[in-house]
Scaffold this motif. Structure first.
Motif, mmCIF file in Angstrom:
data_model
loop_
_atom_site.group_PDB
_atom_site.id
_atom_site.type_symbol
_atom_site.label_atom_id
_atom_site.label_comp_id
_atom_site.label_asym_id
_atom_site.label_seq_id
_atom_site.Cartn_x
_atom_site.Cartn_y
_atom_site.Cartn_z
ATOM 1 N N GLU A 113 62.361 43.610 -31.884
ATOM 2 C CA GLU A 113 61.609 43.438 -33.121
ATOM 3 C C GLU A 113 61.806 42.039 -33.718
ATOM 4 O OE1 GLU A 113 62.225 46.301 -36.215
ATOM 5 O OE2 GLU A 113 61.229 45.009 -37.658
ATOM 6 N N TYR A 114 63.000 41.504 -33.582
ATOM 7 C CA TYR A 114 63.253 40.178 -34.155
ATOM 8 C C TYR A 114 63.269 39.104 -33.080
ATOM 9 C CZ TYR A 114 63.985 42.246 -38.662
ATOM 10 O OH TYR A 114 63.779 42.910 -39.845
ATOM 11 N N GLY A 115 64.251 39.188 -32.166
ATOM 12 C CA GLY A 115 64.405 38.134 -31.163
ATOM 13 C C GLY A 115 63.143 37.889 -30.351
ATOM 14 N N PHE A 228 51.284 44.918 -34.938
ATOM 15 C CA PHE A 228 52.127 43.711 -34.838
ATOM 16 C C PHE A 228 52.010 42.860 -36.097
ATOM 17 C CE2 PHE A 228 53.108 39.346 -33.781
ATOM 18 C CZ PHE A 228 54.277 39.456 -33.038
ATOM 19 N N SER A 229 50.798 42.817 -36.652
ATOM 20 C CA SER A 229 50.608 41.925 -37.798
ATOM 21 C C SER A 229 51.265 42.452 -39.078
ATOM 22 C CB SER A 229 49.117 41.661 -38.032
ATOM 23 O OG SER A 229 48.416 42.858 -38.020
ATOM 24 N N TYR A 230 51.690 43.717 -39.070
ATOM 25 C CA TYR A 230 52.386 44.251 -40.246
ATOM 26 C C TYR A 230 53.903 44.150 -40.116
ATOM 27 C CZ TYR A 230 48.075 46.426 -41.921
ATOM 28 O OH TYR A 230 46.817 46.652 -42.383
ATOM 29 N N ILE A 231 54.366 43.884 -38.906
ATOM 30 C CA ILE A 231 55.825 43.875 -38.703
ATOM 31 C C ILE A 231 56.430 42.797 -39.578
ATOM 32 C CG2 ILE A 231 57.690 43.593 -37.035
ATOM 33 C CD1 ILE A 231 55.731 44.320 -34.850
ATOM 34 N N GLY A 232 57.559 43.125 -40.160
ATOM 35 C CA GLY A 232 58.234 42.097 -40.938
ATOM 36 C C GLY A 232 58.586 42.540 -42.349
HETATM 37 N N1 LIG Z 1 60.530 41.247 -37.320
HETATM 38 C C1 LIG Z 1 59.478 40.540 -37.454
HETATM 39 N N2 LIG Z 1 59.252 40.030 -38.592
HETATM 40 N N3 LIG Z 1 58.699 40.328 -36.415
HETATM 41 C C2 LIG Z 1 57.573 39.514 -36.296
HETATM 42 C C3 LIG Z 1 56.522 39.680 -37.277
HETATM 43 C C4 LIG Z 1 55.251 39.184 -36.815
HETATM 44 C C5 LIG Z 1 54.254 38.995 -37.875
HETATM 45 N N4 LIG Z 1 53.825 40.222 -38.440
HETATM 46 C C6 LIG Z 1 53.079 38.208 -37.358
HETATM 47 O O1 LIG Z 1 51.980 38.652 -37.437
HETATM 48 O O2 LIG Z 1 53.224 37.140 -36.884
#
Ligand SMILES: NC(=[NH2+])NCCC[C@H](N)C(=O)O
Length: 485
Positions: A113-115, A228-232
């Motif tokens: 999720e991060y790396g 993916f765009s909501y991750i974070g």
């Molecule tokens: N743990 C995280 N913040 N991961 C990546 C986030 C990616 C972010 N939502 C993006 O659209 O680019």
């Protein structure tokens, strides 16, 4: 089962102890900026066109489905983040509720999720940088230096460079001022706002039909990609030890961020497919620039978007790398990863060695792995973590019913249960190759735990947890509680 109490985790973190650990410097506004900084990036600027390819105009539905998954999980994050405000995020939550084994595997998935997402986001950054260079100078970087081996290149240099730049800022303690993060968050909101304003002038409702060319299957895989765009938003909880009044500010910041971002993404998606047919948007990496160029009939608008994307995505790299270092710090305190990860420089108050190791390790996949592979791995790993977090709330309420928290999940236990189900639904949408890669990754994690983590764990072989817990709870005197500022 090896397990830690919330009070023990807070006491061990060393936050709020004079001269120890990290400093509480961030308020609500900075925290929301940090959230927006961690969320809005590659997903909407680059990934949108992939979701459109799967779902067609129904991509808006995909974005809503992804948002619903996030909302249920965000409730769980908010409750846990306010009950256990330490740096480890989901990893620490799992440790306090589901025990060490699950915590380790959660920490392991957080590497995805991060790396790995640092790698993914850095690759997306490179694509818009190239777009910007092309617009400004008419020359782009040669493919050999800007694409991974499978896609006609040798090494993705821009992706490596942005990771090293972020590491440089992080070791200097850029988070202390937080001004850069706030400015970047404002820039990206402004650029996406501008995109919507331009795109809606060319809105044609005819572009919306056929609405769902690939039916439910398309909407599902579109939602997995949109996710993916909501991750974070959960990155907010990794700042637990550096936030003023965390019990109020953490849940509030999470909710504000999710609401804001959902509204923004749905508007951007609708604007995009309204201005250009889904078929034309599909699979164009720099789609937003392209659309603005087409609508305005000049290259300037697209250049502005590309500039915004470069700034926006750079701040995601920064925020996500920050999160990864803080999670490793927590795991290191527990003995599950080597001690070098917890060393904080007394001069800058940042974990210097930790940051450089993270930069070096994740620059590698950024250099040579294609975007969709790292993106899908990030997505499935994150969804697994989120499923665990939803289960953790249920475990928290049962195991530590008296824990002080300023936020409680509404409609308990329905909300966390729905959270788990939505996570599984989106995981299913990632496809079997991703599942296979994920299974191999998890198996590797189980081995690392068996041969390293289990043996080196600070809780290893001790029945110390209960007495340690009493000690920690005694240490948590009221004046040590975070103060309202
Ligand atoms: N743990 C995280 N913040 N991961 C990546 C986030 C990616 C972010 N939502 C993006 O659209 O680019």
């Amino acid at each position: 089962m090896r397990i830690k109490s919330p009070a023990q985790l807070i006491a061990e973190s060393g936050a709020d102890r004079e001269g120890h650990g990290l400093k509480r410097t961030m308020g609500l506004f900075q925290l929301v900026c940090f959230g927006v900084g961690a969320i809005v990036g590659t997903g909407i600027f680059v990934g949108l066109s992939d979701s459109v390819a799967e779902a067609g105009p129904a991509v808006v539905v995909s974005f809503v489905l992804a948002a619903i998954t996030c909302v249920f999980t965000a409730f769980s994050f908010a409750e846990l983040g306010s009950a256990i405000p330490v740096s480890g995020s989901s990893y620490s939550f799992a440790y306090a509720t589901l025990g060490e084994r699950v915590a380790f595997l959660t920490g392991w998935c957080l590497l995805l999720e991060y790396g790995v997402s640092v790698s993914a986001v850095a690759v997306g950054w490179g694509q818009y940088l190239n777009e910007l260079l092309g617009g400004l100078t008419g020359h782009r970087l040669p493919a050999a230096l800007s694409a991974p081996p499978g896609e006609g290149g040798v090494v993705n240099l821009p992706a490596v460079v942005v990771i090293l730049l972020a590491a440089t800022l992080l070791v200097r303690g850029i988070r202390e001022s937080a001004r850069a993060t706030a400015a970047m968050a404002v820039v990206k909101l402004a650029v996406l706002g501008l995109f919507c304003a331009v795109a809606f002038t060319a809105y044609e409702s005819g572009n919306l039909s056929p609405f769902a060319p690939h039916e439910l299957a398309g909407i599902t895989s579109g939602a997995s990609l949109a996710f993916f765009s909501y991750i974070g938003f959960d990155a907010i909880t990794t700042a637990g030890e550096e936030v003023k009044n965390p019990r109020r500010n953490i849940p509030l910041a999470i909710m504000i961020c999710i609401g804001l971002v959902t509204l923004l993404y749905c508007t951007v998606a609708l604007g995009a497919i309204g201005a250009m047919s889904a078929g034309d948007v599909a699979d164009k990496p720099a789609a937003l620039s392209l659309i603005v160029d087409k609508v305005t009939g000049s290259g300037i608008g697209g250049g502005v978007i590309a500039f915004g994307a470069v700034v926006a995505i750079a701040s995601v790299v920064l925020a996500v790398m920050y999160g990864q270092t803080r999670i490793l710090m927590s795991m290191s305190r527990d003995g599950l990863v080597p001690r070098v990860f917890q060393r904080v420089s007394p001069r800058t108050a940042t974990p210097v060695a930790n940051t450089w190791i993270v930069a070096a390790v994740f620059a590698l996949p950024a250099a040579v792995v294609p975007l969709d592979v790292v993106m899908n791995l990030t997505t499935i790993g994150t969804l697994a973590v989120m499923a665990v977090v939803n289960v953790a709330v249920i475990a928290l309420r049962r195991r530590h019913p008296g824990t002080e928290t300023s936020f409680r999940v509404p409609l308990y236990p329905l909300s966390p249960v729905l959270g788990v189900l939505f996570c599984l639904y989106l995981m299913w949408g990632t496809g079997w190759t991703t599942w296979l890669q994920f299974a191999v990754f998890l198996a590797a994690g189980a081995l690392v735990y068996a041969f390293y983590g289990r043996r080196n764990s600070c809780l290893a072989g001790s029945s110390a947890a209960p007495s340690g817990q009493a000690e920690a709870e005694a240490a948590l005197t009221p004046e040590r509680e975070p103060q309202e500022v």
